[in-house]
Design an enzyme around this catalytic site. Structure first.
Site, short mmCIF file in Angstrom:
data_model
loop_
_atom_site.label_atom_id
_atom_site.label_comp_id
_atom_site.label_asym_id
_atom_site.label_seq_id
_atom_site.Cartn_x
_atom_site.Cartn_y
_atom_site.Cartn_z
CG ASP A 545 42.02 42.50 45.19
OD1 ASP A 545 42.56 43.52 44.73
OD2 ASP A 545 42.54 41.36 45.14
CD GLU A 574 41.76 45.38 41.19
OE1 GLU A 574 42.89 45.86 40.96
OE2 GLU A 574 41.60 44.32 41.82
#
Length: 831
Positions: A545, A574
């Site tokens: 993330d 990400e």
């Protein structure tokens, strides 16, 4: 690094803006091409999810302007414009306000990425500072004002030159407000030599204060020193010495430089060529240019070849031999302790083979299936459904276990599990404990059981790791809040002004950022959290993330640790940014979420851009990514609207987009429910908060409500991808495109796949022999319909009905490479 995409500016419209006033009004009225433009950003006054900050069209100037918006001085604002519901493309724009106040944002339709933010006259008092600087102040440096109005940011507020060694600035505030300040030369290391800040008071009538600076603590060597990971080769192996390149913009003389490096994971240290920790290598000048008095000198240096699995950390400084001091890339500090630490990993860089063949099913645990009502302690079924979607819905690990057969029968071979840490929210991205699963999801033991049973079905499990931040409820952060710098966790975060101001994820106060460059934080994350999930729980890799939050030095250490525990683990990030930034993590990560491809697919099938544009985008994207860097493709996710909702429920559009996704290089991701037509119960544009509630609705389990035709199509795509190695390992060639039609192929040795798209409302026909030079025996077999076609009298026409796609296996011809090999063999035999 490769060149970034550049937005083209219309020269015609630019010139029209200078036309005479009468003509201007007519032209400007025609320029209003949007019905709405809104501003979104990462501050308290701007948020990423609402339309609370609309802009108003200024027809006289052909621009859109916001109402005055309160901003905190000295704190960078990241923002974007959304026009007619569409996000501006590219990375976020940024602006750092020089002082607290209300600011007006101006959006230029023809120069979308232009940053134009100006202070509005909403404060009743003001004062003007006039300052005289010392003689030794370099003429090329612009002094700045660090003050109580900009959190003593030493770069945010430049002064205006008014004469020889004289500058001024006007500051606004409320009458009676005390104002304290210091001058600098563009950074805290260059502040004025002074024990205490200067202090004045605002009045209704503007007052002028005359200051004289006696001396500076330091004087900068250069205007800017830029390395930006410019080293080659970018993914070195044990045979490669690495050349680093540094660009220095300067006015005075800069004639020397050095790179300091370590190979054991520690931090290097040195200054002016003297190594204090690690080893050093001199930099040499290879180029120097001058324009308007500004010199640009390019240096290069070499770091020797290192063994595979080596973490190389390095820092760079330059100096003028004739004077004291030096300056470091890229943050331009004066001492190596705080200088930017660059890093790369030495290895035969390859992403795992299984990852290249992976078909990933993304599960949002709370919204997938409720397997146990016993842990539904936060579920409230008495409130309206719209409100329920903001909270906990009851999905859990027991539900995931119960639906494992469904996922297996679908045909996927990898499951991406959303965060299930202890934390306040059902999405899991606000961790309060990195190594305990929230009881509302289940338990650590239940997660281990799920991983074990997935492995029994030859299904890999990817876990969503959140290394960038914690919840503000995390015990570590609470300890730092309570005890200040006496807390062992104080340096785990970055306090700008304890306890109320600290670095956060996108300005969200609930999410204080971890300082992963602090050794204790890095040690905890890499030697406790990572081994827990990999060894205790047994996952096969991580989706990372907000991967651009931690430094690349962190990711080098992360890769080293993960691959040490499991060389076949898959790590992908990400990185929601421009294409070059995504690609810059090559060699640190195995791959990345492919935002660029998602945007290209969305623009084509939802916004009706041409197939020509799509073809160009795909060529750019896949020429940018390295061969081993794995893009994870997707149509939608937990952070964006459901694709089928955006397609107005058109299943054929969904099929075409999914077909493209499954025939492109990379690892396709299916967001849970896409395969059965899960859409949205509400319009995200109709609400100003919790827009993502509609992107994360409960999975449809009633088969009568599932779109069985779409599900069967997804199963067919999955089978086709698994059965044809060219789709996972082959090269991609763009053969043809026009407004409505696109033809691409995937090629691996003698295996060749041809994919044709027609998104128009009319039938289109293509002569396939136009794509292949040796096509007398050309044969095509459709993998979607099982129809077969062959060359007849030199032509092989394929008719594509409206809004259709075909996947063909191609046979009966020799590639140009094979022709060349045969010609060489014939020549050798003749000789």
């Amino acid at each position: 690094m490769k060149k970034s995409w550049i937005l083209l500016i219309s020269l015609l419209v630019f010139l029209v803006s200078f036309a005479q006033p009468v003509a201007q009004k007519v032209v400007k009225a025609e320029e209003q091409q949007y019905s709405s433009v809104v501003l979104r950003g990462n501050t308290a006054s701007l948020d990423w999810g609402s339309n609370d900050n609309p802009l108003h069209y200024d027809g006289a100037n052909g621009v859109w302007k916001s109402e005055p918006i309160a901003l905190e001085g000295g704190k960078e604002v990241q923002f974007k414009y959304v026009y007619d519901g569409n996000w501006m493309s590219g990375s976020n724009l940024s602006y750092t306000p020089p002082q607290d106040g209300d600011y007006v944002f101006t959006f230029y339709p023809q120069e979308m990425r232009r940053v134009d933010v100006n202070l509005a006259a909403t404060q009743a008092g003001s004062l003007t500072l006039e300052v005289t600087v010392p003689e030794e102040t370099p003429g090329w440096v612009t002094p700045t004002l660090a003050s109580s109005k900009n959190n003593f940011n030493y770069t945010a507020a430049p002064l205006t030159k008014t004469g020889e060694r004289k500058y001024e600035v006007t500051v606004y505030g409320e009458p009676g407000e005390t104002f304290s300040y210091l001058y600098s030369l563009g950074g805290e290391p260059y502040k004025e030599e002074r024990d205490q800040p200067r202090t004045v008071t605002f009045a209704e009538e503007n007052s002028t204060y005359e200051d004289r600076i006696q001396d500076w603590v330091n004087i900068p060597i250069a205007k800017d020193i830029t390395h930006d990971f410019n080293y080659s080769p970018y993914t070195p192996d044990q045979n490669d010495a690495v050349e680093v390149t540094v660009k220095v913009d300067h006015y005075g003389n800069v004639d020397n430089g050095a790179v300091y490096f370590t190979t054991d994971g520690t931090t290097p240290k040195g200054k002016r060529g003297q190594v204090q920790s690690g080893k050093g290598s001199a930099l040499s000048v290879i180029d120097k240019t001058t324009e308007d008095g500004l010199h640009t000198t390019t240096f290069t240096g070499t770091i020797p070849a290192q063994a595979n699995e080596t973490r190389v950390k390095y820092k760079i400084d330059v100096w003028n031999t004739a004077i004291k001091g030096s300056q470091f890339a890229d943050n331009n500090v004066l001492y190596s302790e705080k200088a930017t630490e660059f890093a790369y990993y030495v290895d035969d860089f390859q992403s795992p083979e299984w990852a290249k063949e992976s078909i990933i099913y993304q599960v949002f645990v709370d919204r997938f299936h409720d397997g146990s009502s016993k842990n539904n302690t936060s579920v409230d079924e008495t409130i309206p459904y719209d409100e329920q979607l903001k909270g906990w819905m009851g999905g859990d690990l027991q539900g995931l276990l119960e639906k494992l057969d469904y996922i297996d029968d679908l045909g996927v071979n990898t499951i991406w599990v959303s965060p299930i840490y202890e934390g306040p929210y059902s999405h899991g991205y606000h961790p309060t404990d990195f190594m305990n699963i929230d009881p509302r999801f289940g338990s650590n033991e239940l997660m281990k059981e799920f991983v074990r049973k997935a492995h029994q079905r030859d299904i890999k499990v990817i876990y969503d790791l959140v290394p960038n931040h914690t919840s503000n409820q995390h015990p570590f952060f609470q300890d730092a809040l309570d005890n200040g710098d006496s807390s062992r966790y104080y340096d785990w975060y970055t306090f700008l002004k304890w306890p109320e101001r600290y670095e956060t994820f996108y300005g969200i106060q609930e999410l204080p950022e971890l300082n992963n460059d602090t050794p204790e934080v890095r040690d905890y994350m890499l030697n406790e959290v990572v081994p827990f999930w990999m060894e205790e729980i047994g996952v096969d890799g991580f989706r990372l993330d907000y991967a651009k939050g931690p430094s690349q030095s962190f990711w080098v250490d992360f890769r080293h640790k993960v691959k040490e525990l499991d060389s076949e683990a898959f790590i992908f990030g990400e990185i929601w940014d421009n294409l070059d930034t995504i690609d810059s993590y090559t060699g640190k990560l195995d791959g990345a979420i492919d935002f660029a491809t998602q945007s290209a697919i969305y623009d084509t099938f939802i916004k009706n851009d041409s197939m020509d544009q799509l073809a160009d985008s795909l060529k750019t994207i896949h020429s940018t990514y390295g061969q081993e860097y794995l893009p994870a493709t997707f149509l939608d996710s937990h952070d964006m609207p459901r694709f089928i909702y955006e397609a107005d429920g058109n299943v054929e559009t969904m099929k075409m987009a999914a077909t493209l996704q499954f025939t492109l290089p990379g690892a396709p991701i299916i967001y849970y429910g896409d395969e059965v037509g899960l859409s949205q119960s509400g319009d995200h544009n109709a609400v100003n908060e919790w827009k993502d509630r509609y992107y994360r609705e409960m999975m449809i389990w009633d088969e009568e409500k599932q779109n069985q035709d779409l599900k069967a199509y997804y199963e067919q795509l999955i089978e086709i991808r698994k059965d044809n190695e060219a789709l996972t390992h082959g090269d991609m060639n763009m053969l043809y495109s026009n407004e409505d039609v696109m033809a691409l192929e995937r090629v691996l040795e003698d295996e060749r796949m041809l994919i044709l798209f027609n998104k128009s409302y009319n039938q289109r026909s293509l002569n396939i022999t136009d794509f292949y030079s040796d096509s007398d025996d050309l044969e095509l077999e459709s993998l979607l319909s099982e129809k077969e076609y062959e060359n007849e009298e030199g032509s092989l026409f394929i008719s594509l009905p409206s809004n259709t796609v075909e996947i063909f296996e191609v046979d009966g011809f020799e590639s140009e490479e094979e022709d060349d090999e045969e010609n060489e063999e014939e020549e050798e035999n003749a000789a």
